[in-house]
Design a protein around this motif. Structure first.
Motif, PDB file in Angstrom:
ATOM      1  N   ARG A 557      53.096  31.348  39.785  1.00  0.00           N
ATOM      2  CA  ARG A 557      52.342  30.446  40.667  1.00  0.00           C
ATOM      3  C   ARG A 557      52.412  31.008  42.081  1.00  0.00           C
ATOM      4  O   ARG A 557      53.517  31.221  42.620  1.00  0.00           O
ATOM      5  N   LEU A 558      51.234  31.237  42.666  1.00  0.00           N
ATOM      6  CA  LEU A 558      51.151  31.831  43.996  1.00  0.00           C
ATOM      7  C   LEU A 558      50.854  30.735  45.014  1.00  0.00           C
ATOM      8  O   LEU A 558      49.956  29.909  44.818  1.00  0.00           O
ATOM      9  N   THR A 574      54.818  43.453  30.720  1.00  0.00           N
ATOM     10  CA  THR A 574      55.202  44.797  31.167  1.00  0.00           C
ATOM     11  C   THR A 574      54.780  45.070  32.613  1.00  0.00           C
ATOM     12  O   THR A 574      55.199  46.069  33.196  1.00  0.00           O
ATOM     13  N   GLU A 575      53.966  44.195  33.193  1.00  0.00           N
ATOM     14  CA  GLU A 575      53.523  44.401  34.574  1.00  0.00           C
ATOM     15  C   GLU A 575      54.584  43.911  35.556  1.00  0.00           C
ATOM     16  O   GLU A 575      55.283  42.916  35.289  1.00  0.00           O
ATOM     17  N   PRO A 576      54.701  44.563  36.722  1.00  0.00           N
ATOM     18  CA  PRO A 576      55.622  44.065  37.748  1.00  0.00           C
ATOM     19  C   PRO A 576      55.104  42.743  38.309  1.00  0.00           C
ATOM     20  O   PRO A 576      53.886  42.536  38.399  1.00  0.00           O
ATOM     21  N   PRO A 577      55.989  41.841  38.690  1.00  0.00           N
ATOM     22  CA  PRO A 577      55.541  40.545  39.226  1.00  0.00           C
ATOM     23  C   PRO A 577      54.837  40.722  40.564  1.00  0.00           C
ATOM     24  O   PRO A 577      55.094  41.689  41.291  1.00  0.00           O
ATOM     25  N   PRO A 578      53.939  39.805  40.911  1.00  0.00           N
ATOM     26  CA  PRO A 578      53.295  39.865  42.227  1.00  0.00           C
ATOM     27  C   PRO A 578      54.341  39.705  43.333  1.00  0.00           C
ATOM     28  O   PRO A 578      55.355  39.018  43.152  1.00  0.00           O
ATOM     29  N   LYS A 583      48.642  42.096  48.473  1.00  0.00           N
ATOM     30  CA  LYS A 583      47.355  41.673  47.941  1.00  0.00           C
ATOM     31  C   LYS A 583      47.359  41.780  46.410  1.00  0.00           C
ATOM     32  O   LYS A 583      47.745  42.791  45.842  1.00  0.00           O
ATOM     33  N   VAL A 584      46.915  40.699  45.752  1.00  0.00           N
ATOM     34  CA  VAL A 584      46.857  40.643  44.294  1.00  0.00           C
ATOM     35  C   VAL A 584      45.423  40.334  43.878  1.00  0.00           C
ATOM     36  O   VAL A 584      44.825  39.366  44.362  1.00  0.00           O
ATOM     37  N   LEU A 585      44.857  41.127  42.985  1.00  0.00           N
ATOM     38  CA  LEU A 585      43.524  40.850  42.461  1.00  0.00           C
ATOM     39  C   LEU A 585      43.643  39.854  41.308  1.00  0.00           C
ATOM     40  O   LEU A 585      44.274  40.128  40.295  1.00  0.00           O
ATOM     41  N   CYS A 586      43.020  38.704  41.493  1.00  0.00           N
ATOM     42  CA  CYS A 586      43.050  37.642  40.484  1.00  0.00           C
ATOM     43  C   CYS A 586      41.654  37.491  39.892  1.00  0.00           C
ATOM     44  O   CYS A 586      40.671  37.307  40.630  1.00  0.00           O
ATOM     45  N   ARG A 587      41.573  37.516  38.571  1.00  0.00           N
ATOM     46  CA  ARG A 587      40.279  37.490  37.901  1.00  0.00           C
ATOM     47  C   ARG A 587      40.173  36.315  36.938  1.00  0.00           C
ATOM     48  O   ARG A 587      41.158  35.912  36.305  1.00  0.00           O
TER      49      ARG A 587
END
Length: 676
Positions: A557-558, A574-578, A583-587
């Motif tokens: 939760r951002l 497997t992805e690193p946490p934000p 900047k994080v691309l959210c789709r």
């Protein structure tokens, strides 16, 4: 016989003590759908006993046309995992029930199954949750995690729905009004009643009428009395006990004598004749006050007591019925309202009169009253109550003013005349105030009144005004603070309407609409396989809403700089946490053009490991702590997400990596059509 069977069959009922947790004996491995067990046999027969699977438990839409859901039921899920085991009697029953030909080795396998090899991840109980974000994630041997499905769903679905419903009532009522759950008698059975009491308290209610729920879950238990208690007395002569010990001096005094003396004085203050009050009601209130001098809360709307003016109206009504075909205009000295009725109303399901033009609307002196089931507080001294299809009842206070009332005959020749019905409340208010002052003479303070019918906004204002008059006249300041409780089929819209009318209600007792969740009776949680033996699985559908998001995922939760939640983000484990400030691309998971960059000021990892290696891994919060968590979590949402009308949808997104992963897998699994 194992612990669970002992718990089910013991004299203590279906709940058994498992240390700090009350275990519901009904919740057991056989509380499932048959196909879970037949699938387990097919898995076993296919030599899938060592397969490892991941299942997501989530919902697709928020309930009640809102934009949030409260997650509840986690503790019950953990209890279930802790006690998961097929008893010998379970195995014998399955041998008799399942199709013939099932090998005995499978039943031996079932008899040795536990949840020891299962790992359960979940968001904290009491947290706001959103569609498509798994609220529970289960990892473990395929057969065992498949067998858990139905039971986990039944433990989470109603609990979360109920907590969400209660939280919505809390929001519309405001933080200063008390909310009590009165729904046991209307609930879907005993388990539904207990769950409703528990999770309404979780969602923000202050107490319950359910005594067993109070014992099991340490919820405050509240209640008044029923109309039956009032009607069980017909006169003061029936009082067997009239004496009450003075709280300070200990001297026995006649409470009825005090009440009658105060009633005479109050009749002038409240402008209510003692002839308008019921002697049986007074006797009942005195009796109840003697039983509970420190907890005197009285129901004040039991009787419709006829006065001389009322009898005049009744006689007038009879004479008009005789002459109605010869005259359309009559003159009376006993009404303050001009009422016209041109069509015969029919009674609709909600008890209100419905005119022939289809509009559920009546007007008095130009003020709209009782429209669409809502209660109106604009009275100018009068209100309207619909009693029968051919009767309009005015509750205006009768004065000796000459007024012309025009009455137009309906198609069936009947007429509509005003009739005085407010006496029931006036009688109750007079008798309650008299008994409350009598208690005050003996050193006790009454608690308040309950109103269970009529125009709640208007009557609560009338009661508060009366209490203020009594407080000033008799120099009893605490009378100003007497509690006014309202009940009578209250729902969320009723409270919103009452708020607009400026009611004086301190507490709502809510039953049917709360516990049955009438606006939406099911949440619709689902349990979907997303990975097996490390390989992602996706369910495809022509309905995009039903396409699952494959693979083992993490959820975050951002938050924005002002502390409000901005977006929930799903990504592969497997992805690193934000990271904060990055900047994080959210789709959008399925719509390619919907995407945005988010720079979070705070990042919250939603999942914790709650069960692993056969043990609970977190310190479980108390019910009080879960209740506090609900309110804390709701405060992180912007008000536009929580409003009742057209709330703003909260955004749920996937990372760019997960988006591409989903769509690649979709293409791999979607069949290619052929045109000819």
């Amino acid at each position: 016989m194992n612990d669970r069977e002992l718990g089910c069959n013991s004299g203590g009922g279906q709940f058994m003590d498992r240390g700090r947790m009350n275990q519901n004996g009904v919740v057991q491995p056989l509380l499932t759908d048959l196909y879970q067990i037949t699938m387990a046999y097919a898995y076993w027969k296919s030599d899938k006993t060592d397969d490892q699977a991941v299942f997501d438990l989530f919902f697709r839409n928020n309930p009640f046309h809102g934009e949030f859901t409260i997650f509840a039921g986690l503790e019950e899920c953990l209890k279930f995992l802790d006690s998961f085991h097929y008893s010998q009697s379970d195995i014998e029953y399955l041998k008799q029930t399942l199709p013939e030909g099932i090998e005995n080795e499978f039943f031996e396998y079932l008899g040795n199954l536990t949840a020891r090899d299962v790992t359960l991840y979940a968001i904290d109980e009491g947290t706001v949750a959103f569609p498509r974000v798994p609220i529970i994630k289960i990892e473990g041997p395929l057969i065992i995690v498949q067998l858990l499905e139905t039971t986990l769903l039944t433990l989470v679905n109603y609990a979360s729905l109920m907590a969400t419903n209660a939280a919505r009532y809390r929001m519309v009522a405001g933080k200063h009004v008390k909310l009590l759950e009165f729904g046991l008698r209307r609930a879907q059975g005993p388990d539904g009643g207990l769950s409703a009491s528990k999770y309404s308290y979780t969602g923000g209610f202050d107490g319950t009428s359910n005594v067993l729920a109070g014992k099991l879950f340490n919820i405050p238990v509240k209640g008044t009395h029923a109309h039956a208690y009032i009607t069980s007395f017909s006169s003061v002569g029936e009082l067997k006990t009239r004496l009450l010990k003075h709280k300070q001096t200990g001297i026995m005094e006649d409470l009825l004598e005090h009440a009658i003396r105060h009633r005479q004085m109050l009749s002038h203050v409240l402008d209510v004749s003692t002839e308008e009050s019921s002697e049986g009601e007074l006797a009942a209130m005195v009796s109840y006050a003697i039983a509970f001098p420190d907890g005197f809360m009285a129901l004040v709307d039991t009787y419709d007591v006829k006065s001389r003016e009322t009898e005049q109206i009744t006689q007038l009504s009879s004479s008009v019925k005789t002459d109605i075909n010869n005259s359309s205009t009559i003159t009376t000295k006993a009404t303050t309202t001009t009422t016209k009725a041109t069509t015969a109303p029919t009674t609709s399901k909600n008890g209100f009169s419905k005119l022939s033009n289809g509009h559920n609307k009546i007007k008095i002196n130009g003020h709209k009253t009782l429209e669409n089931g809502q209660q109106n507080g604009n009275h100018n001294g009068s209100s309207l109550t619909i009693k029968e299809p051919n009767q309009i009842v005015s509750t205006s206070i009768i004065t000796p003013t000459t007024t012309t009332t025009k009455t137009t005959a309906s198609t069936n020749g009947s007429a509509y005349l005003p009739k005085y019905v407010e006496k029931s409340f006036r009688s109750g208010l007079l008798n309650f105030s008299a008994v409350a002052l009598a208690l005050n003479d003996l050193g006790y303070h009454a608690l308040g009144i309950r109103i269970d019918s009529g125009d709640l906004a208007y009557l609560s204002c009338l009661a508060r005004e009366a209490f203020e008059k009594v407080a000033e006249r008799f120099k009893v300041p605490w009378f100003n603070k007497l509690t006014i409780v309202a009940s009578n089929d209250i729902n969320e819209d009723t409270i919103l309407s009452l708020n607009e009318q400026g009611h004086k209600i301190d507490c709502f007792g809510i039953g049917t609409h709360l516990v049955t969740c009438q606006r939406q009776p099911a949440l619709g949680c689902v349990y979907k396989l997303v990975e097996i033996n490390g390989q992602p699985r996706i369910k495809l559908s022509q309905d995009v809403e039903k396409v699952t998001m494959p693979g083992n995922k993490s959820a975050y939760r951002l938050y924005s700089a002002d502390g409000h939640a901005l977006i929930d983000l799903l990504q592969k484990v497997t992805e690193p946490p934000p990271a904060v400030g990055q900047k994080v691309l959210c789709r959008h998971p399925f719509q390619e053009s919907k995407r945005a960059y988010v720079i979070p000021s705070h990042v919250e990892s939603l999942y914790k490991v709650y069960w692993k290696s056969g043990k609970i891994c977190q310190q479980l919060p108390t019910l009080e702590q879960v209740r506090e968590k609900v309110q804390i979590s709701l405060k992180t949402l912007r008000n536009d997400h929580k409003r009742t009308l057209n709330p703003t949808p909260y955004k749920v997104a996937v990372s760019d990596n997960l988006y591409n992963f989903i769509h690649d897998l979709w293409l791999q699994n979607a069949p290619i059509g052929e045109l000819s």
